[in-house]
Design a protein around this motif. Structure first.
Motif, short mmCIF file in Angstrom:
data_model
loop_
_atom_site.label_atom_id
_atom_site.label_comp_id
_atom_site.label_asym_id
_atom_site.label_seq_id
_atom_site.Cartn_x
_atom_site.Cartn_y
_atom_site.Cartn_z
N GLY A 143 0.81 -1.20 0.00
CA GLY A 143 0.00 0.00 0.00
C GLY A 143 0.84 1.25 0.00
N VAL A 144 0.26 2.35 0.45
CA VAL A 144 0.98 3.62 0.57
C VAL A 144 1.59 3.68 1.96
N VAL A 145 2.91 3.67 2.01
CA VAL A 145 3.64 3.57 3.28
C VAL A 145 4.87 4.47 3.25
N ALA A 146 5.52 4.62 4.38
CA ALA A 146 6.80 5.34 4.41
C ALA A 146 7.79 4.64 3.49
N THR A 147 8.63 5.41 2.81
CA THR A 147 9.51 4.85 1.77
C THR A 147 10.28 3.59 2.18
N PRO A 148 10.90 3.53 3.37
CA PRO A 148 11.68 2.33 3.67
C PRO A 148 10.82 1.08 3.88
N LEU A 149 9.51 1.26 4.05
CA LEU A 149 8.62 0.13 4.27
C LEU A 149 8.02 -0.42 2.98
N TRP A 150 8.30 0.25 1.84
CA TRP A 150 7.76 -0.25 0.58
C TRP A 150 8.68 -1.35 0.04
N ARG A 151 8.24 -2.60 0.24
CA ARG A 151 8.96 -3.78 -0.24
C ARG A 151 10.47 -3.72 0.02
N PRO A 152 10.88 -3.57 1.29
CA PRO A 152 12.31 -3.54 1.59
C PRO A 152 12.99 -4.83 1.17
N GLU A 153 14.24 -4.74 0.79
CA GLU A 153 14.95 -5.92 0.28
C GLU A 153 15.35 -6.87 1.38
N SER A 154 15.32 -6.40 2.63
CA SER A 154 15.59 -7.26 3.77
C SER A 154 14.93 -6.63 5.00
N VAL A 155 14.80 -7.41 6.06
CA VAL A 155 14.21 -6.89 7.29
C VAL A 155 15.04 -5.74 7.83
N THR A 156 16.35 -5.88 7.73
CA THR A 156 17.24 -4.84 8.26
C THR A 156 17.27 -3.60 7.38
N ALA A 157 16.79 -3.73 6.13
CA ALA A 157 16.80 -2.58 5.23
C ALA A 157 15.74 -1.56 5.63
N ALA A 158 14.68 -2.01 6.32
CA ALA A 158 13.64 -1.09 6.77
C ALA A 158 14.16 -0.32 7.98
N SER A 159 13.99 0.99 7.95
CA SER A 159 14.48 1.85 9.03
C SER A 159 13.80 1.52 10.34
N ASP A 160 14.54 1.69 11.45
CA ASP A 160 13.95 1.51 12.78
C ASP A 160 12.89 2.57 13.04
N GLU A 161 13.02 3.71 12.38
CA GLU A 161 12.04 4.78 12.52
C GLU A 161 11.60 5.20 11.12
N PRO A 162 10.75 4.39 10.48
CA PRO A 162 10.42 4.64 9.07
C PRO A 162 9.78 5.99 8.82
N THR A 163 9.05 6.53 9.80
CA THR A 163 8.40 7.81 9.56
C THR A 163 9.40 8.95 9.44
N GLY A 174 9.98 10.69 6.08
CA GLY A 174 9.27 11.91 5.70
C GLY A 174 8.44 11.84 4.44
N ILE A 175 8.47 10.71 3.76
CA ILE A 175 7.84 10.57 2.44
C ILE A 175 6.97 9.32 2.40
N TYR A 176 5.78 9.46 1.84
CA TYR A 176 4.94 8.31 1.53
C TYR A 176 5.29 7.80 0.14
N ALA A 177 5.17 6.48 -0.05
CA ALA A 177 5.44 5.90 -1.35
C ALA A 177 4.46 4.77 -1.63
N GLY A 178 4.14 4.60 -2.90
CA GLY A 178 3.25 3.52 -3.29
C GLY A 178 3.31 3.27 -4.78
#
Length: 269
Positions: A237-257, A260-264
């Motif tokens: 869906g529309v989520v913070a950029t690091p949460l859009w299909r991250p390539e690994s669990v660790t690739a997603a930021s600890d503080e995704p918000t 500052g950007i939504y992506a979808g």
């Protein structure tokens, strides 16, 4: 001096900062002027996480292109493509399929000049100098029509650009024009700043960008989701950029918000 002449058009106003050159600077590029760096200093003061935000947005662009490639798309229209840097769309797409076609679009003079230099030996990619808020100038451009087959799916990319489109220009109408022009099964990628995350910092950014040629207009989750009308928004869906299909669990930021950007990404029905 010769290098500067190659990428600086004669008519460019070096004293007027632009979003494309600001973004280039935040990503560590060298195609920017003193005025852009001065604006960047103010931008970083308002939003100290700005460099990471730029990197996260660039990473979303890469992942969205790879997703579209995996979904069978082999032609792309990159609106507001900016100054070429590491991981350009044609490099990603043509690595997967050398016959992939890419049309870049930007109105900023340095972005266009540098893109032309980069693409001069690539007959499957080009740059069109045009304003993305005037869709017909792009959709009917002979270079666009020469490279893109509108009877087949196209990946329309708008990574980090629609926050420069004012409400008065009717962003939904503009997006709809591109959506209506492409074939069913095409994809639309959107990422843009929001005040839903870090509202104080976003207010500071808006104030800073008033002094550039590219004022900024952040949008809410609902406003961004509304731009996908006529498309099925793919997971997650529309989520913070690091949460859009991250390539690994660790690739997603600890503080995704903090991105500052939504992506979808949406698929045209």
């Amino acid at each position: 001096m010769m290098e500067r002449v190659a990428w600086v058009p004669d008519d460019v106003d070096e004293g007027l900062p632009s979003a494309a050159r600001l973004y280039d600077y935040l990503l560590g590029g060298g195609h920017n002027f003193a005025a852009d760096r001065e604006l960047a200093a103010k931008f970083l003061k308002a939003q100290p996480n700005a460099r990471n935000i730029a990197r996260e947005n660039r990473a979303f662009l890469r992942r969205s292109v790879l997703f579209m490639i995996e979904s069978g798309v082999r032609q792309f229209l990159d609106l507001g493509s900016g100054i070429p840097t590491v991981g350009n769309v044609h490099e990603i797409a043509q690595k997967a399929d050398p016959d992939a076609h890419v049309v870049y679009v930007d109105y900023e003079e340095v972005a266009v000049a540098h893109s032309k230099l980069l693409l001069e030996n690539n007959d499957r990619a080009t740059i069109v100098q045009a304003d993305l808020t005037v869709p017909e100038s792009i959709l009917e451009h002979p270079d666009t029509r020469a490279l893109l087959d509108f009877d087949r799916p196209i990946g329309v990319l708008t990574a980090g650009v629609f926050h420069f489109v004012s409400p008065a220009k009717e962003p939904k109408r503009i997006v709809a024009a591109y959506r209506d022009a492409v074939a069913p099964g095409s994809y639309l990628a959107i990422s843009q700043f929001t005040a839903d995350f870090m509202p104080e910092e976003m207010a500071g950014i808006v104030e800073v960008m008033k002094n550039s040629r590219d004022p900024m207009f952040p949008r809410s989750y609902d406003e961004i989701l509304d731009l996908f009308e006529g498309c099925d928004v793919v997971e997650p869906g529309v989520v913070a950029t690091p949460l859009w299909r991250p390539e690994s669990v660790t690739a997603a930021s600890d503080e995704p918000t903090r991105a500052g950007i939504y992506a979808g990404v949406g698929r045209k029905r």
